[in-house]
Design a protein around this motif. Structure first.
Motif, PDB file in Angstrom:
ATOM      1  N   TYR A   1       0.848  -1.199   0.000  1.00 48.21           N
ATOM      2  CA  TYR A   1       0.000   0.000   0.000  1.00 48.21           C
ATOM      3  C   TYR A   1       0.884   1.249   0.000  1.00 48.21           C
ATOM      4  O   TYR A   1       0.642   2.200  -0.750  1.00 48.21           O
TER       5      TYR A   1
ATOM      6  N   LEU B   1      -9.614  10.968   0.262  1.00 45.84           N
ATOM      7  CA  LEU B   1      -9.761   9.678  -0.397  1.00 45.84           C
ATOM      8  C   LEU B   1     -11.154   9.505  -0.975  1.00 45.84           C
ATOM      9  O   LEU B   1     -12.144   9.966  -0.398  1.00 45.84           O
ATOM     10  N   SER B   2     -11.213   8.822  -2.111  1.00 50.26           N
ATOM     11  CA  SER B   2     -12.511   8.451  -2.685  1.00 50.26           C
ATOM     12  C   SER B   2     -13.104   7.325  -1.846  1.00 50.26           C
ATOM     13  O   SER B   2     -12.434   6.758  -0.973  1.00 50.26           O
TER      14      SER B   2
ATOM     15  N   LYS C   1     -13.791   4.305  -2.732  1.00 50.17           N
ATOM     16  CA  LYS C   1     -13.034   3.079  -3.000  1.00 50.17           C
ATOM     17  C   LYS C   1     -11.695   3.102  -2.286  1.00 50.17           C
ATOM     18  O   LYS C   1     -11.285   2.107  -1.665  1.00 50.17           O
ATOM     19  N   GLU C   2     -11.019   4.246  -2.356  1.00 50.79           N
ATOM     20  CA  GLU C   2      -9.714   4.387  -1.692  1.00 50.79           C
ATOM     21  C   GLU C   2      -9.860   4.273  -0.175  1.00 50.79           C
ATOM     22  O   GLU C   2      -9.016   3.676   0.490  1.00 50.79           O
TER      23      GLU C   2
ATOM     24  N   GLU D   1     -10.208   0.647   0.797  1.00 53.43           N
ATOM     25  CA  GLU D   1      -8.911  -0.034   0.705  1.00 53.43           C
ATOM     26  C   GLU D   1      -8.033   0.336   1.896  1.00 53.43           C
ATOM     27  O   GLU D   1      -7.350  -0.516   2.474  1.00 53.43           O
ATOM     28  N   TYR D   2      -8.079   1.612   2.252  1.00 57.74           N
ATOM     29  CA  TYR D   2      -7.284   2.101   3.390  1.00 57.74           C
ATOM     30  C   TYR D   2      -7.712   1.446   4.701  1.00 57.74           C
ATOM     31  O   TYR D   2      -6.887   0.955   5.472  1.00 57.74           O
TER      32      TYR D   2
ATOM     33  N   GLU E   1      -5.228   9.911   6.890  1.00 63.89           N
ATOM     34  CA  GLU E   1      -5.430   9.298   5.580  1.00 63.89           C
ATOM     35  C   GLU E   1      -4.622  10.054   4.528  1.00 63.89           C
ATOM     36  O   GLU E   1      -4.544  11.270   4.548  1.00 63.89           O
TER      37      GLU E   1
END
Length: 274
Positions: A64, A77-78, A80-81, A84-85, A128
Motif C-alpha cells: 500500500y 480519499l474516494s 473506494k480508496e 482499501e485504506y 489518511e
C-alpha cells in the motif's frame, strides 16, 4: 440534631466541590484505562495470529505504501480508496492499527484509522493519505492527536519533546523507533512538511498549537533508527493496574490515618468532659 445536619450539609458541599474539581482528572484516569485496555486487546489479537498471517498483513501494508509513493499522496480519499485504506492493518476490527509510545512525555496511545472526532477523543489518529506506520524507505506516516482536552491528556505535552528524543511505534509484532530531527509550527493548510521524501523513512506527530488557541499545527518529525536491544515494558494495561493499586493503597492509608485521628480526638474530648 441541628449541629449534625449542618455538619452533613458542609460535608456534602465539600465533597461535591472536590468531585467537581477532580472530574477532569477522574475522566482522564478513565480514558487511560480505555487506552490501555485497547492496546492490551490489540497485543492479544496480534499474538493470536499465525506468523504467516502477520507477515501477510505487513506485506499488504508495505505494498500500500509503495503504491502511495508511486502514485502520489492525496489527503482526500474516494470511497473506494477509503475502503482499501480501512482494510489495511485491521487486526481487531476496532480500527486500531498499532500504538505509539513517546518516552519524553510518558505518553502511550492507540493509533486508529482516520482522524474523526470519535477517534481523537481518546486515541491518536493516522492521517489518511499518509503512509501506513510500517516504515520503509520512501514512507512518511503522519499521526495526529488532540491536546488540552479536559477528559484526556493525549498529546497535551508534545511541545516538551526535543530534537534527539525518540518515540516508538508498535505495529503487529514489529517495533519501529524514530529519532526526532525536525520540529516545526505551521498553518493548518501548510502540508509540504508531511509529504513523502523518496529516500527517507519518516514519521510525523501532529497536534494543535498554541495551547488553548489552536491556530497552528505543531509538527514533530522523526527519522527511523535502529531499535535498541534492551527490553521495554510495552503493556500499558499492566502499568495502569500498577498505578491504580498504588493509588488505592495510598487512599486506604489516608482513610486509616483519618479514622485514627478522629478516634484520638474523640477520646481527648471525652476525657476533658469527665
Amino acid at each position: 440534631m441541628k449541629k449534625r445536619m449542618l455538619k452533613a450539609a458542609a460535608f456534602l458541599l465539600v465533597t461535591g466541590g472536590l468531585l467537581t474539581a477532580l472530574y477532569p482528572s477522574i475522566r482522564n484516569f478513565g480514558n487511560g484505562f480505555t487506552q490501555s485496555k485497547a492496546i492490551h486487546d490489540y497485543q492479544e489479537a496480534v499474538d493470536a495470529m499465525t506468523s504467516a498471517d502477520r507477515e501477510k498483513a505487513w506485506a499488504q501494508a508495505a505494498a500500500y505504501n509503495q503504491k502511495l509513493k508511486e502514485q502520489g499522496q492525496s489527503w482526500t480519499l474516494s470511497k473506494k480508496e477509503a475502503g482499501e485504506y480501512e482494510a489495511q492493518l485491521s487486526i481487531t476490527g476496532q480500527g486500531i492499527m498499532g500504538y505509539i509510545h513517546i518516552p519524553r512525555i510518558d505518553c502511550t496511545l492507540p493509533i486508529c484509522h482516520g482522524t474523526e472526532e470519535n477517534v481523537l477523543r481518546w486515541a491518536a489518529g493516522h492521517i489518511e493519505g499518509s503512509s501506513l506506520p510500517v516504515g520503509g524507505k520512501g514512507s512518511h506516516s503522519v499521526i495526529s492527536g488532540h491536546r488540552g482536552l479536559p477528559s484526556a491528556r493525549l498529546f497535551t505535552d508534545l511541545d516538551q519533546v526535543e530534537i534527539g528524543d525518540t518515540f516508538t511505534i508498535y505495529v503487529l509484532d514489529k517495533t519501529l523507533t524514530y529519532q526526532v530531527n525536525e520540529i516545526k509550527t505551521v498553518l493548518p493548510k501548510e502540508t509540504e512538511s508531511l509529504k513523502i521524501r523518496p529516500d527517507e523513512d519518516l514519521c510525523t506527530i501532529v497536534t494543535c498549537t498554541p495551547y488553548g488557541i489552536n491556530s497552528h499545527r505543531l509538527l514533530v518529525t522523526g527519522r527511523r533508527i535502529e531499535t535498541p536491544n534492551q527490553p521495554v515494558e510495552t503493556d500499558p494495561l499492566k502499568q495502569w493496574i500498577y498505578r491504580l493499586t498504588v493509588m488505592a493503597v495510598l487512599l486506604l492509608a489516608a482513610a486509616f490515618c483519618t479514622v485514627l485521628l478522629h478516634r484520638r480526638k474523640n477520646k481527648e474530648r471525652n476525657k476533658s468532659n469527665e
